[in-house]
Design a protein around this motif. Sequence first.
Motif, PDB file in Angstrom:
ATOM      1  N   ILE A 156      37.593   0.374  20.269  1.00 23.73           N
ATOM      2  CA  ILE A 156      38.495   0.509  19.118  1.00 23.73           C
ATOM      3  C   ILE A 156      37.794   1.005  17.850  1.00 23.73           C
ATOM      4  CG2 ILE A 156      39.952  -1.348  20.013  1.00 23.73           C
ATOM      5  CD1 ILE A 156      38.914  -3.014  17.557  1.00 23.73           C
ATOM      6  N   THR A 157      36.483   1.159  17.881  1.00 27.87           N
ATOM      7  CA  THR A 157      35.758   1.598  16.688  1.00 27.87           C
ATOM      8  C   THR A 157      35.511   3.104  16.725  1.00 27.87           C
ATOM      9  OG1 THR A 157      33.620   1.143  17.711  1.00 27.87           O
ATOM     10  CG2 THR A 157      34.592  -0.609  16.358  1.00 27.87           C
ATOM     11  N   SER A 158      35.197   3.637  15.578  1.00 22.77           N
ATOM     12  CA  SER A 158      34.798   5.032  15.448  1.00 22.77           C
ATOM     13  C   SER A 158      33.604   5.088  14.512  1.00 22.77           C
ATOM     14  CB  SER A 158      35.944   5.877  14.892  1.00 22.77           C
ATOM     15  OG  SER A 158      36.357   5.384  13.631  1.00 22.77           O
ATOM     16  N   LEU A 159      32.930   6.214  14.450  1.00 25.80           N
ATOM     17  CA  LEU A 159      31.810   6.353  13.533  1.00 25.80           C
ATOM     18  C   LEU A 159      32.300   6.156  12.102  1.00 25.80           C
ATOM     19  CD1 LEU A 159      29.891   9.431  14.999  1.00 25.80           C
ATOM     20  CD2 LEU A 159      29.578   7.006  15.485  1.00 25.80           C
ATOM     21  N   GLY A 160      31.511   5.446  11.300  1.00 22.86           N
ATOM     22  CA  GLY A 160      31.878   5.201   9.919  1.00 22.86           C
ATOM     23  C   GLY A 160      32.568   3.880   9.671  1.00 22.86           C
ATOM     24  N   VAL A 161      32.912   3.140  10.730  1.00 26.17           N
ATOM     25  CA  VAL A 161      33.536   1.826  10.543  1.00 26.17           C
ATOM     26  C   VAL A 161      32.585   0.916   9.768  1.00 26.17           C
ATOM     27  CG1 VAL A 161      34.119  -0.304  11.792  1.00 26.17           C
ATOM     28  CG2 VAL A 161      35.157   1.858  12.469  1.00 26.17           C
ATOM     29  N   THR A 162      33.127   0.156   8.821  1.00 28.81           N
ATOM     30  CA  THR A 162      32.313  -0.719   7.980  1.00 28.81           C
ATOM     31  C   THR A 162      31.948  -2.005   8.709  1.00 28.81           C
ATOM     32  OG1 THR A 162      33.326   0.149   5.964  1.00 28.81           O
ATOM     33  CG2 THR A 162      32.251  -2.001   5.806  1.00 28.81           C
ATOM     34  N   VAL A 163      30.680  -2.393   8.612  1.00 27.15           N
ATOM     35  CA  VAL A 163      30.192  -3.660   9.164  1.00 27.15           C
ATOM     36  C   VAL A 163      29.492  -4.404   8.033  1.00 27.15           C
ATOM     37  CG1 VAL A 163      28.693  -4.772  10.865  1.00 27.15           C
ATOM     38  CG2 VAL A 163      29.879  -2.638  11.456  1.00 27.15           C
ATOM     39  N   VAL A 164      29.982  -5.593   7.708  1.00 31.22           N
ATOM     40  CA  VAL A 164      29.393  -6.427   6.666  1.00 31.22           C
ATOM     41  C   VAL A 164      28.614  -7.552   7.335  1.00 31.22           C
ATOM     42  CG1 VAL A 164      29.826  -7.937   4.687  1.00 31.22           C
ATOM     43  CG2 VAL A 164      31.253  -5.906   5.049  1.00 31.22           C
ATOM     44  N   ILE A 165      27.338  -7.699   6.986  1.00 30.96           N
ATOM     45  CA  ILE A 165      26.501  -8.764   7.542  1.00 30.96           C
ATOM     46  C   ILE A 165      25.998  -9.614   6.399  1.00 30.96           C
ATOM     47  CG2 ILE A 165      24.482  -9.330   8.946  1.00 30.96           C
ATOM     48  CD1 ILE A 165      24.609  -6.532  10.123  1.00 30.96           C
ATOM     49  N   GLN A 166      26.247 -10.909   6.463  1.00 33.91           N
ATOM     50  CA  GLN A 166      25.705 -11.799   5.443  1.00 33.91           C
ATOM     51  C   GLN A 166      25.386 -13.147   6.057  1.00 33.91           C
ATOM     52  OE1 GLN A 166      27.940 -13.138   2.121  1.00 33.91           O
ATOM     53  NE2 GLN A 166      29.707 -13.793   3.295  1.00 33.91           N
ATOM     54  N   GLY A 167      24.719 -13.995   5.265  1.00 38.28           N
ATOM     55  CA  GLY A 167      24.369 -15.327   5.740  1.00 38.28           C
ATOM     56  C   GLY A 167      22.879 -15.483   5.970  1.00 38.28           C
ATOM     57  N   ASP A 168      22.503 -16.631   6.476  1.00 37.78           N
ATOM     58  CA  ASP A 168      21.101 -16.988   6.657  1.00 37.78           C
ATOM     59  C   ASP A 168      20.951 -17.669   8.003  1.00 37.78           C
ATOM     60  OD1 ASP A 168      18.520 -17.842   6.555  1.00 37.78           O
ATOM     61  OD2 ASP A 168      18.714 -18.996   4.710  1.00 37.78           O
TER      62      ASP A 168
END
Length: 331
Positions: A156-168
């Motif tokens: 379901i994804t395509s190039l340019g899809v946003t991925v947010v990574i946070q935390g510890d």
Amino acid sequence: MLVRISLYAIILASFLASPAEAQGSRESSQTELARRADSLKPGQWVWAPAASPSGPVLVYVDLSRQIATVYRNGVRIGVTTISSGKPGHETPTGVFTILQKDAKHRSSTYNNAPMPYQQRLTWDGVALHAGGLPGYPESHGCIHLPFEFSRALFEITSLGVTVVIQGDALHHVRTSDFSLLSPFDAKGRPVETETLGTAGYVWEPQRSTTGPLTIVVSKSDQRVVVMRSGVEIGRSIAKIDDRDSGSHVITLLRSASGTLQWSYLGLPGHEEEEGKVLDESVINRLQLPQPFYENVKGLFVPGTTILITQSAVGTSPGEPITVMDAIAPGM
């Protein structure tokens, strides 16, 4: 060649026989997805694409909880346990876009090891892909997903899809307030707040002319940073009257009536916000130089994302604000 194929088949078989695949659940109801997502154990996942059949996709990875959530058109359609980078190989935090996709990728760094359904986030090797899920961080920096979940996400994804990574990940289950973006002052020294005016901003949209738009609002720095396809194209001083210490993601969606509206994503810990329309009183807490606001507003399209966080973004234009890698492909 026969040896390599046999080894690949053995590794894939281990994926298919593992809890990561066997303990998944496909649902059609968002309510059922939410119920199951609250009690996931290592290797488990839940997937309900029918809850939102189309629209822009965003992936949110919470390292503290070792959980990834997939949103489509602002609605949660998938939640999974993950395994991120172990000590010494920590998964970087930041705002990323999917740079490359390869369903049958092999690692050029780790003995040609298979990385099924790889979705690259940095050119030096950080990616989403199917991998081991022992219940704690154990990768070399990548984000391991259950095999079947990684395949469903890949579709379901395509190039340019946003991925947010946070935390510890080193302090499992404990939230880290200042881990999303690389701070301007590595020693954490306080920065004086500048006065709002018609100056105090930089706008260079030519640095990245296409791709998804992400706006990062840093309450700690009183700054707003605009990124397109992961490249910073604008930055401004701001006045943000908000004492909420949590992180929030808001995305621009087209409603059933055809109008555009800003809606909250239900991030882990803020599930009750899912689908909530942004109130005007919240908008009024953010003050920006008018020319900067008009420039940014002109780029708004469905799928535009606003990330509100306590994390630092730095205070000088041109300073790198994420840990996204800048190495060109092939190097």
